[in-house]
Design a protein around this motif. Sequence first.
Motif, mmCIF file in Angstrom:
data_model
loop_
_atom_site.group_PDB
_atom_site.id
_atom_site.type_symbol
_atom_site.label_atom_id
_atom_site.label_comp_id
_atom_site.label_asym_id
_atom_site.label_seq_id
_atom_site.Cartn_x
_atom_site.Cartn_y
_atom_site.Cartn_z
ATOM 1 N N VAL A 23 26.046 17.471 30.463
ATOM 2 C CA VAL A 23 26.227 16.364 31.028
ATOM 3 C C VAL A 23 24.975 16.168 31.835
ATOM 4 C CG1 VAL A 23 27.264 15.285 33.091
ATOM 5 C CG2 VAL A 23 28.692 16.025 31.259
ATOM 6 N N LEU A 24 24.441 17.539 32.656
ATOM 7 C CA LEU A 24 23.424 17.455 33.365
ATOM 8 C C LEU A 24 22.137 17.117 32.592
ATOM 9 C CD1 LEU A 24 24.202 20.851 35.493
ATOM 10 C CD2 LEU A 24 24.292 18.317 36.312
ATOM 11 N N VAL A 25 22.034 17.779 31.296
ATOM 12 C CA VAL A 25 20.824 17.503 30.688
ATOM 13 C C VAL A 25 20.724 15.933 30.555
ATOM 14 C CG1 VAL A 25 20.057 17.741 28.529
ATOM 15 C CG2 VAL A 25 20.807 19.757 29.681
ATOM 16 N N GLN A 26 21.666 15.148 30.105
ATOM 17 C CA GLN A 26 21.550 13.703 29.885
ATOM 18 C C GLN A 26 21.196 13.130 31.021
ATOM 19 O OE1 GLN A 26 21.992 12.107 26.892
ATOM 20 N NE2 GLN A 26 22.002 14.089 26.085
ATOM 21 N N LYS A 27 21.725 13.605 32.066
ATOM 22 C CA LYS A 27 21.143 12.708 33.381
ATOM 23 C C LYS A 27 19.727 13.063 33.839
ATOM 24 C CE LYS A 27 25.632 12.728 35.687
ATOM 25 N NZ LYS A 27 25.827 11.073 35.815
ATOM 26 N N LEU A 28 19.144 13.998 33.296
ATOM 27 C CA LEU A 28 17.736 14.624 33.831
ATOM 28 C C LEU A 28 16.845 14.200 32.797
ATOM 29 C CD1 LEU A 28 18.596 18.302 35.047
ATOM 30 C CD2 LEU A 28 18.144 16.093 36.268
ATOM 31 N N LEU A 29 17.297 13.891 31.576
ATOM 32 C CA LEU A 29 16.364 13.296 30.570
ATOM 33 C C LEU A 29 15.294 12.370 30.757
ATOM 34 C CD1 LEU A 29 18.558 13.416 27.002
ATOM 35 C CD2 LEU A 29 16.608 14.905 27.973
ATOM 36 N N LYS A 30 15.617 11.527 31.985
ATOM 37 C CA LYS A 30 14.757 10.492 32.447
ATOM 38 C C LYS A 30 13.565 10.960 33.304
ATOM 39 C CE LYS A 30 17.750 9.102 36.078
ATOM 40 N NZ LYS A 30 18.461 7.982 36.943
ATOM 41 N N TYR A 31 13.640 12.305 33.777
ATOM 42 C CA TYR A 31 12.561 12.957 34.632
ATOM 43 C C TYR A 31 11.932 14.063 33.596
ATOM 44 C CZ TYR A 31 15.510 11.259 38.051
ATOM 45 O OH TYR A 31 16.447 10.482 38.908
ATOM 46 N N ALA A 32 12.558 14.427 32.540
ATOM 47 C CA ALA A 32 11.686 15.648 31.999
ATOM 48 C C ALA A 32 12.278 15.756 30.400
ATOM 49 C CB ALA A 32 12.070 16.963 32.760
ATOM 50 N N ASP A 33 11.585 16.510 29.741
ATOM 51 C CA ASP A 33 11.928 16.900 28.294
ATOM 52 C C ASP A 33 13.003 17.879 27.972
ATOM 53 O OD1 ASP A 33 10.362 14.537 27.270
ATOM 54 O OD2 ASP A 33 8.549 15.913 27.384
ATOM 55 N N PHE A 34 13.672 17.860 27.072
ATOM 56 C CA PHE A 34 14.550 18.999 27.183
ATOM 57 C C PHE A 34 13.795 20.024 26.273
ATOM 58 C CE2 PHE A 34 17.787 21.346 24.228
ATOM 59 C CZ PHE A 34 18.516 21.740 25.529
ATOM 60 N N VAL A 35 13.942 21.173 26.397
ATOM 61 C CA VAL A 35 13.055 22.378 25.923
ATOM 62 C C VAL A 35 14.011 23.149 24.865
ATOM 63 C CG1 VAL A 35 11.660 24.303 25.926
ATOM 64 C CG2 VAL A 35 11.565 22.555 27.331
ATOM 65 N N GLU A 36 15.156 23.801 25.513
ATOM 66 C CA GLU A 36 16.253 24.614 24.708
ATOM 67 C C GLU A 36 17.327 24.825 25.346
ATOM 68 O OE1 GLU A 36 15.036 28.668 23.891
ATOM 69 O OE2 GLU A 36 13.751 28.865 25.546
ATOM 70 N N ASN A 37 18.208 25.377 24.729
ATOM 71 C CA ASN A 37 19.539 25.776 25.267
ATOM 72 C C ASN A 37 19.957 27.353 24.546
ATOM 73 O OD1 ASN A 37 22.099 25.453 26.565
ATOM 74 N ND2 ASN A 37 23.251 25.636 24.223
ATOM 75 N N ARG A 38 19.974 28.158 25.708
ATOM 76 C CA ARG A 38 20.201 29.614 25.061
ATOM 77 C C ARG A 38 21.195 30.246 25.639
ATOM 78 N NH1 ARG A 38 15.067 33.042 27.101
ATOM 79 N NH2 ARG A 38 13.773 31.567 26.029
#
Length: 246
Positions: free
Chosen positions: A36-51
């Motif tokens: 949920v957080l990643v979806q909300k933050l995608l407008k500010y930055a690119d997703f790198v990885e999930n670890r």
Amino acid sequence: MEETLFDEEFFNYYFIDNFEGIFLVLVSKEQRILDVLVQKLLKYADFVENRVTSSDEWIKNIIREPFEFIDGVWIDPDFHEINTSGIVIKLTPGLAFGTGLHDTTKLAAELLRKYLKPGDVVLDLGCGSGILSILAKKMGAGRVVAVDNDPLAVEVAKENAKKNGVDIEIRQSDLFSNVTGKFDLIISNIIAEILLKVLEQVKDFLNFNGKVIFSGIVDSKVDLFTQQKVVEHRRKNEWNALVIKF
């Protein structure tokens, strides 16, 4: 991005700032929360990885070598031999906010060094890792009290204080709820919305001529503090720190 995380009441994150860029790391046991957080933050930055990793592993991945936090003050993530006449703080970053990497922590530390007088009684409100409390003690503060509402941060701060051989009173407290006495200097490196709550009570905990150091104020929130008696205002990138006198 931090305002978004605050709105979502998510506080288990930290920034890495290195030659590759600035990275925001979110840490949670719940994958659903992270999604949920990643979806909300995608407008500010690119997703790198999930670890998927253990806490020990991701702490060690943040910093391996000592670095100069502010002029004359070094952070050592392990037990290196550092050839310096300055201050060395042994600190394992990661489990609590306050690694020394973020601009807000550096601003707070610079102002702490300028305004702290030997023997001062200091309160670190929202101490995180305890980095500012440890620095205050190593710079000559008398009594230092450090509080945080996160029990994990309290434990990390206690561990770091022990690692540095400094005597600091560290306890869990929701802002001033578990704080008694008066202080010469109160330092708080939190976001602006919480700092405004601090302002409602801070005068009750200040000695005569006491000062408050606020850091963690993003550019868009600085105007919220224009009614205060600001002694000094410093800025790094989009972050601001204020010294306020009452």
